[in-house]
Design a protein around this motif. Sequence first.
Motif, PDB file in Angstrom:
ATOM      1  N   ALA A 512      -4.751 -85.220 -48.387  1.00 53.69           N
ATOM      2  CA  ALA A 512      -3.438 -85.347 -49.019  1.00 53.69           C
ATOM      3  C   ALA A 512      -3.011 -84.029 -49.655  1.00 53.69           C
ATOM      4  N   ARG A 517       2.484 -83.602 -48.379  1.00 51.19           N
ATOM      5  CA  ARG A 517       2.580 -84.613 -49.444  1.00 51.19           C
ATOM      6  C   ARG A 517       1.839 -84.181 -50.709  1.00 51.19           C
ATOM      7  N   ASP A 520       3.261 -85.422 -53.927  1.00 51.55           N
ATOM      8  CA  ASP A 520       3.545 -86.843 -54.067  1.00 51.55           C
ATOM      9  C   ASP A 520       2.607 -87.465 -55.098  1.00 51.55           C
ATOM     10  N   CYS A 523      -0.391 -90.804 -51.784  1.00 47.68           N
ATOM     11  CA  CYS A 523      -0.247 -90.386 -50.383  1.00 47.68           C
ATOM     12  C   CYS A 523      -1.094 -91.281 -49.482  1.00 47.68           C
TER      13      CYS A 523
END
Length: 558
Positions: A512, A517, A520, A523
Amino acid sequence: MHTNYYFLRQLAPALDLQLAGLRFVECFSQDRDEVVLVFAQAKGRLNYYKPFYIKATLRPDFSGLLFPERVQRARTNSIDLFEEVINPVRAHEQDQLASNVAEEVTANRPGRAVVGVRFFLNERCLAILLEDQYTLLFKFFGNRPNLLAFHGNAVIELFNQKLASDQQLVLDAFDRPIDQSWEAFVQAGFEYRKLFPTFGRVVNEWISQQKAGLEEKIGPHEEWEIIQQTLQRLEQPRYYLTRLDHRPTLSLVPIGDIQREFDDSIEAANRFFISYNGLNVFEREKGDLLRLLEKRRKRAESLIEVNLQRMIDREEGASHEEIGHILMANLHDIPKGPGAKSPETVTLVDFYRDQPITIRLKPDLSPQKNAENYYRKAKNEKLEADYLTAQVTAREEEIIRLDQQKADLEAIQTLKELRRYTKQHNLLGDQPGKGINEDGTIQLFKEVTVDNFRILIGRNARNNDLLTQKYAYKDDLWLHARDVAGSHVIIKHQAGKPFPKNVIERAAELAAWYSKRRTDSLCPVIVTPKKFVRKPKGLAEGQVIVEKESSILVVPKE
């Protein structure tokens, strides 16, 4: 490093003056990453005077040139190199002479004469041109430095034989013309680094400081003026031996903690080379740790900013629960597609804020099912909000801790105390490999070890292909962030051992982190045995097809 492109541009004419009238008479190595070139007014192969020495260090972590007054060659453990370049006996002469005569001629030839020294346009290379179309080229490419010998356009010998791809280099292809006009700056969206990739870290930092020093926010024209002023400095520089990021640096702009200034490029190169390589183990390790802490601090600041922006966006926009309510209250106003399905988007009245709102829908679901989907997402919103708040708090605490650790390191005066502190506070922690093995060779992939399981991480699209296609086996576990570009991650299989849950979760966190991402909150990561991953012909670098998969939801974490 003093292998900056603009420094090489200044060094080339200075070396040209030094080597004028000399011949390339000897080349040898006494160390795996070091080569010595000898130029002189030669009377014979090993009978010469007024030598000029070039000592090149070509390590993955450091490359540079030293021009010492003398070099003492060891009687043992040294090897002659580039014999064909030094020996001026032509091939047709070898054919015409008996072997014993040819040896005598070779021994008395004075080495090939230097024709000139040149740099290459927008490339970190320096070439010494010799008679008979021979060229010695110093290549300073990142962690792949090398010394190459060319005859005409073709490589005939390498110093570092492990860099086999260097055999394919073509001398005429090194020049790299780049349009660096105002029009190109505009076309590049005012991203000057696209036009000046050879500026490097130090010059880019200088430009940032010049922009930050202006009272008002500047526009493209003001930034372009700063770039032009910087170019003038680089073309007619003074040389600064400075300390930047806790290590000696040779700069063409006055930046950092300046120790000395020079007008002569060769003297500047020598002083920097000696200063950098004269660092003791304590200074190196302390500088590395301070840079590591500063890097972590910048990352923590960046994550705080990202998470705060997410919290602001959440408060300003409609929540998933509110969107679900809006859909349910307006089911009769949502147009129905074939089979009572939904359109991709619908604009309705947001009765919470008394304004229109455009809502994205899944076309394969009915409006009511779409509302239920938003209600499901709403259950995670509170968790995400708590997570964002906790992340901001944790990063703020991390910054306080890093600042304290940095102050502690600054005060440490001995290597023993430094290493004890590093171990006690686990400063190195669970960090991926830096790309260099202990023996100086380059790691193909980033690597982390968790509970004795090796986790390998691809560095780029081509490296991903190499990892998945050549270094992963069918029983290894393959991971990748779902639906975005990112690194391929492999957990190496151990016979008779299942993959522990915590190892899979750690590998997923890395997959991730090394993806689009990264910022984020959560993920989704694909997890599957390597045997279910294949690459048909025609797919782009790094692209694969996954035939069977499961997924895991994790927080991106380096």
